[in-house]
Design an enzyme around this catalytic site. Structure first.
Site, PDB file in Angstrom:
ATOM      1  NE  ARG A  92      -4.213 -17.752 -54.634  1.00  0.00           N
ATOM      2  CZ  ARG A  92      -5.287 -17.517 -55.401  1.00  0.00           C
ATOM      3  NH1 ARG A  92      -6.242 -18.384 -55.222  1.00  0.00           N
ATOM      4  NH2 ARG A  92      -5.357 -16.537 -56.207  1.00  0.00           N
TER       5      ARG A  92
ATOM      6  CG  HIS B 251      -5.037 -11.411 -56.042  1.00  0.00           C
ATOM      7  ND1 HIS B 251      -4.062 -12.031 -56.568  1.00  0.00           N
ATOM      8  CD2 HIS B 251      -6.047 -11.921 -56.316  1.00  0.00           C
ATOM      9  CE1 HIS B 251      -4.566 -13.224 -57.147  1.00  0.00           C
ATOM     10  NE2 HIS B 251      -5.780 -12.993 -57.295  1.00  0.00           N
TER      11      HIS B 251
ATOM     12  CD  GLN C 156      -8.110 -11.121 -60.666  1.00  0.00           C
ATOM     13  OE1 GLN C 156      -7.956 -12.180 -60.466  1.00  0.00           O
ATOM     14  NE2 GLN C 156      -8.550 -10.679 -61.762  1.00  0.00           N
TER      15      GLN C 156
ATOM     16  CG  ASP D 273     -12.745  -9.997 -54.226  1.00  0.00           C
ATOM     17  OD1 ASP D 273     -13.169 -11.138 -54.386  1.00  0.00           O
ATOM     18  OD2 ASP D 273     -11.677 -10.166 -53.279  1.00  0.00           O
TER      19      ASP D 273
ATOM     20  CB  CYS E  56     -10.747 -10.973 -58.586  1.00  0.00           C
ATOM     21  SG  CYS E  56     -11.253 -11.483 -57.252  1.00  0.00           S
TER      22      CYS E  56
ATOM     23  NE  ARG F  57      -4.643 -13.800 -62.386  1.00  0.00           N
ATOM     24  CZ  ARG F  57      -4.558 -14.197 -61.235  1.00  0.00           C
ATOM     25  NH1 ARG F  57      -5.993 -14.352 -60.922  1.00  0.00           N
ATOM     26  NH2 ARG F  57      -3.758 -14.811 -60.418  1.00  0.00           N
TER      27      ARG F  57
HETATM   28  N1  NVA Z   1     -10.447 -11.696 -51.747  1.00  0.00           N
HETATM   29  C1  NVA Z   1     -10.574 -12.871 -52.506  1.00  0.00           C
HETATM   30  C2  NVA Z   1      -9.759 -12.939 -53.809  1.00  0.00           C
HETATM   31  C3  NVA Z   1      -9.914 -14.310 -54.388  1.00  0.00           C
HETATM   32  C4  NVA Z   1      -9.424 -14.436 -55.601  1.00  0.00           C
HETATM   33  C5  NVA Z   1      -9.796 -13.973 -51.258  1.00  0.00           C
HETATM   34  O1  NVA Z   1      -8.944 -13.589 -50.918  1.00  0.00           O
HETATM   35  O2  NVA Z   1     -10.369 -14.999 -51.257  1.00  0.00           O
HETATM   36  N1   CP Z   2      -9.152 -14.537 -59.106  1.00  0.00           N
HETATM   37  C1   CP Z   2      -8.527 -15.560 -58.558  1.00  0.00           C
HETATM   38  O1   CP Z   2      -7.534 -15.330 -57.986  1.00  0.00           O
HETATM   39  O2   CP Z   2      -8.972 -16.658 -58.837  1.00  0.00           O
HETATM   40  P1   CP Z   2      -8.379 -18.202 -57.999  1.00  0.00           P
HETATM   41  O3   CP Z   2      -8.631 -18.122 -56.479  1.00  0.00           O
HETATM   42  O4   CP Z   2      -9.113 -19.042 -58.821  1.00  0.00           O
HETATM   43  O5   CP Z   2      -6.831 -18.372 -58.494  1.00  0.00           O
END
Ligand code: NVA
Ligand code: CP
Length: 298
Positions: free
Chosen positions: A102, A129, A132, A217, A257, A285
């Protein structure tokens, strides 16, 4: 052997994607504690951003399958001190059986995949992502059957989640209405090959017409915290409200998500209401990534 990677949904063929979704549904329905296909296998997980769902689902998934997961923070490894990605990918992949990453720059995941001798999984980048989307699609298929020919409406930021929805629309052949402010459109290179599956709107109410699934989101993703105030203003008309849900089909689902901000991108009455499936989506997930790990790790 050249490893299979999952840096994006499009690393899979549409039929492989459907196969993973079906397998996820199956794994959820019948949990067999004696089924341990990843016994003694290790997943290295590198997190440059925070996580609740992604970390716990991958860690638990590996344990369910008889393996293990190692949490690696750049702060405590040489990654945070500038060791080249190429060297890190070679070294880490010589010791573990798969790597989940990540990170901010999508290029980081691509470089890792290029130099890793084991599968590399994108656990979220600024661009995509895909994990997800496996869970979201599993959730839709479980509740409503095949998503082909359905209409999905994305409301809010044209961010990493939206970009992955665009990939999914093309691969699973659904129509994706995207309502976002003019300055926050999805990535052009992601939209280009999916033109026949997507329609851009400036009005979220118009975008939600005849929709089978409404998705949103956060307005400020991880790394955009300093833009929070500016974004609150830009997205003020892009909240998912009861009015939006009423404009969609009466059996439309709502997904997010998570983590969510009630009163910003979504009203509490929607996310905590009867059409919301966000907690099942979060649980999926685990199942979806177990199916993915089983598919990727030889
Ligand atoms: N768009 C959000 C998704 C978090 C799971 C981010 O990148 O922070
Ligand atoms: N939706 C998602 O990816 O959650 P986290 O940021 O908690 O992993």
């Amino acid at each position: 052997m050249i490893p299979r990677h999952f840096t994006s949904l499009v690393d899979l063929t549409p039929s492989e994607l459907k196969q993973i979704i079906s397998r996820a549904i199956e794994l959820k329905q019948h949990r067999d504690p004696n089924y341990i296909p990843l016994k003694n296998k290790v997943l290295g997980m590198i997190f440059e951003k925070s996580s609740t769902r992604t970390r716990i689902s991958f860690e638990t998934g590996m344990i369910h399958f008889g393996g293990n997961a190692i949490f690696l923070s750049p702060k405590d490894t040489q990654l945070g001190r500038g060791e080249p990605l190429e060297d890190s990918a070679r070294v880490i992949s010589s010791m573990v059986d798969a790597i989940m990453l990540r990170t901010h720059h999508h290029k980081t995941v691509q470089t890792f995949a290029q130099f890793s001798s084991v599968p590399v999984i994108n656990g979220l980048t600024d661009l995509l992502h895909p994990c997800q989307l496996l869970a979201d699609m599993q959730t839709y298929f479980e509740r409503r059957g095949d998503i082909a020919g359905k209409t999905v409406t994305w409301i809010g930021d044209g961010n990493n989640m939206c970009n992955s929805y665009i990939n999914a629309a093309k691969m699973l052949n659904f129509q994706l209405n995207i309502a976002c402010p003019a300055d926050y459109k999805p990535d052009e290179t992601i939209m280009a090959p999916a033109q026949s599956n997507i329609t851009l709107f400036s009005d979220p109410l118009a975008a939600s017409e005849n929709s089978d699934l409404i998705v949103t989101d956060v307005w400020a993703s991880m790394g955009q915290e300093q833009e929070q105030q500016k974004r609150l203003q830009a997205f003020a008309n892009f909240a998912v409200t009861d009015k939006i849900m009423k404009n969609a089909h009466s059996d439309a689902l709502f997904m997010h998500c998570l983590p969510a901000h009630r009163g910003e991108e979504v009203d509490a009455s929607v996310i905590d209401g009867p059409q919301s499936v966000v907690f099942d989506e979060a649980e999926n997930r685990l199942h979806a990534q177990k199916a993915l790990l089983e598919f990727l790790i030889p």
